[in-house]
Design an enzyme around this catalytic site. Structure first.
Site, short mmCIF file in Angstrom:
data_model
loop_
_atom_site.label_atom_id
_atom_site.label_comp_id
_atom_site.label_asym_id
_atom_site.label_seq_id
_atom_site.Cartn_x
_atom_site.Cartn_y
_atom_site.Cartn_z
N ARG A 56 21.02 13.08 29.27
CA ARG A 56 20.42 14.31 28.75
C ARG A 56 21.13 15.56 29.25
O ARG A 56 21.09 16.60 28.61
CB ARG A 56 18.93 14.34 29.12
CG ARG A 56 18.23 15.63 28.81
CD ARG A 56 16.72 15.48 28.81
NE ARG A 56 16.20 14.67 29.91
CZ ARG A 56 16.00 15.12 31.15
NH1 ARG A 56 16.29 16.38 31.45
NH2 ARG A 56 15.50 14.32 32.07
N TYR A 109 16.70 38.66 13.12
CA TYR A 109 16.43 37.41 12.40
C TYR A 109 14.93 37.14 12.43
O TYR A 109 14.31 37.13 13.49
CB TYR A 109 17.23 36.31 13.10
CG TYR A 109 17.05 34.89 12.69
CD1 TYR A 109 17.28 34.48 11.37
CD2 TYR A 109 16.75 33.92 13.64
CE1 TYR A 109 17.16 33.13 11.03
CE2 TYR A 109 16.64 32.57 13.31
CZ TYR A 109 16.84 32.19 12.00
OH TYR A 109 16.73 30.87 11.66
N ASP A 181 22.52 38.13 19.68
CA ASP A 181 22.74 37.10 18.67
C ASP A 181 24.09 37.40 18.03
O ASP A 181 24.25 38.34 17.26
CB ASP A 181 21.63 37.12 17.62
CG ASP A 181 21.77 35.99 16.60
OD1 ASP A 181 22.92 35.51 16.39
OD2 ASP A 181 20.77 35.62 15.98
N LYS A 206 26.14 27.61 11.88
CA LYS A 206 26.84 28.43 10.89
C LYS A 206 28.35 28.23 10.99
O LYS A 206 28.86 27.18 10.65
CB LYS A 206 26.44 29.89 11.07
CG LYS A 206 24.92 30.13 11.13
CD LYS A 206 24.18 29.69 9.89
CE LYS A 206 22.77 30.25 9.78
NZ LYS A 206 21.80 29.71 10.74
#
Length: 391
Positions: A56, A109, A181, A206
């Site tokens: 993990r 956003y 961002d 993206k």
């Protein structure tokens, strides 16, 4: 060779590749593993608390991607999350606590806004939205308990370019962190840490992945913040699969080439759109004369394929007639892949500190890697449908 002297295209091709440690392969292989074994009790105990104890916490595939991204953007450390939104929420929760105050750009956003208005509020964290064009004036909004100033440049849907260096100077003078961002700018086109950013967030879904087939987020930080955010990230149990990290690494290698084509295509499409009588203005900072162009030219080294088109007053039914039969521009909420997308948006419903005053509809375009002549032909047919519906 000193990495600081290499161009971004070269860094994209070479960073995150540990020559001699992966069996001679060009790409870091996919390391699928949950359990790691240790030969002795002493070795196991020596690794306790490090990133080398359990699957993990990462593996050579995920670490290759993290290292490459850090080198590209100038960060000390990076963490991969299952989505762009999870990167945003993790970074905010890691840096805020009950009683703190957050300054959030009004052009953010929308899922980030929902997180602030619902989850952070429930945790006793107050959010104040501010005009994204405030620049150094942000100093007037900073309180003694303001811990984070959040910027998104250009802004979601409306593409305001923020003066991040001025905001960072004001925030740091009052002891606040700056969180960005940077999905539109990408690690290739906006070196955020050189402009005063403390934490950079990406929806790697993206442009970093670039092929519309992986959901992933990235948190990048300075050295001072890395232990704090990595520790919180670890406590949340976040991880991404080695397969997804491999696909993101593969996408990263061609990021500069793809962005160059995205920007060239977007310029061609934007210039054609600007000549259409139904178009009021274009929201594409890379276009001379567009809002925010001067700051974009000062701070960014390039652009992507995402921009907005503000129409003159026209019925929504006419816009729908245009969009509903597009052949090459698909309709979807994402962007950054090789394919072109188009979306009717309503930014006025997501503002509280500022007002979206455009009288006509706003359509967001992501211009992909198709030939621009074909994309323009698709748009031209759409405008014909719009005109027929309007008449």
């Amino acid at each position: 060779m000193d990495d600081r002297k290499l161009h971004i295209e070269t860094l994209l091709a070479h960073e995150g590749r540990e020559r001699g440690q992966i069996g001679g392969t060009v790409n870091t292989p996919v390391y699928r593993a949950s359990t790691l074994l240790f030969p002795t009790v002493e070795t196991l105990h020596a690794q306790h608390g490090t990133l080398n104890t359990y699957g993990r916490h990462g593996n050579p595939t995920t670490r290759s991607l993290e290292q490459a991204l850090c080198q590209l953007e100038g960060a000390y450390g990076a963490m991969l999350t299952p989505s762009g939104l999870s990167a945003l929420t993790t970074a905010l929760l890691a840096t805020l606590q009950p009683g703190d105050h957050l300054l959030m750009t009004d052009s953010v956003y929308d899922p980030t806004r929902a997180f602030c208005d619902e989850t952070l509020k429930r945790f006793g964290i107050e959010t104040t939205y501010y005009d994204p064009l405030i620049g150094a004036g942000i100093a007037d909004l900073i309180r003694p308990n303001t811990r984070v100033v959040f910027v998104e440049s250009p802004g979601s849907l409306t593409f305001e370019v923020q003066d991040i260096p001025a905001i960072a100077d004001a925030a740091h003078a009052r002891g606040a962190l700056v969180m960005l961002d940077n999905t539109w700018g990408t690690p290739a086109h906006f070196p955020s840490f050189k402009h005063g950013v403390d934490i950079s967030i990406h929806a790697a879904t993206k442009y970093i992945v670039g092929h519309s087939d992986v959901l992933m987020g990235v948190i990048m930080t300075t050295e001072a913040l890395y232990p704090r955010i990595r520790g919180f990230y670890k406590q949340l149990g976040l991880s991404v699969s080695a397969d997804d990290a491999y696909l993101a690494l593969r996408g990263l290698r061609t990021l500069s080439t793809r962005l160059e084509r995205h920007q060239r295509n977007a310029h061609a499409v934007a210039e054609w759109l600007s000549a259409q009588p139904e178009v009021e203005r274009l929201l594409y900072p890379a276009l001379p004369g567009a809002p925010g162009h001067d700051i974009w030219k000062r701070d960014f080294t390039g652009a992507c394929g995402l921009f907005g088109v503000v129409f003159k007053p026209i019925t929504e039914s006419a816009i729908r007639a245009m969009l509903n039969d597009m052949q090459l521009f698909g309709m979807g909420f994402s962007w950054g892949g090789f394919e072109s997308l188009i979306l009717l948006t309503r930014p006025s419903s997501h503002r509280t500190a500022t007002t979206w005053n455009a009288e006509g509809p706003l359509v967001r375009l992501h211009v992909g890697l198709e030939h621009p002549d074909d994309l323009i032909a698709d748009l031209e047919a759409g405008f014909q449908r719009l005109r027929a519906a309007r008449d």
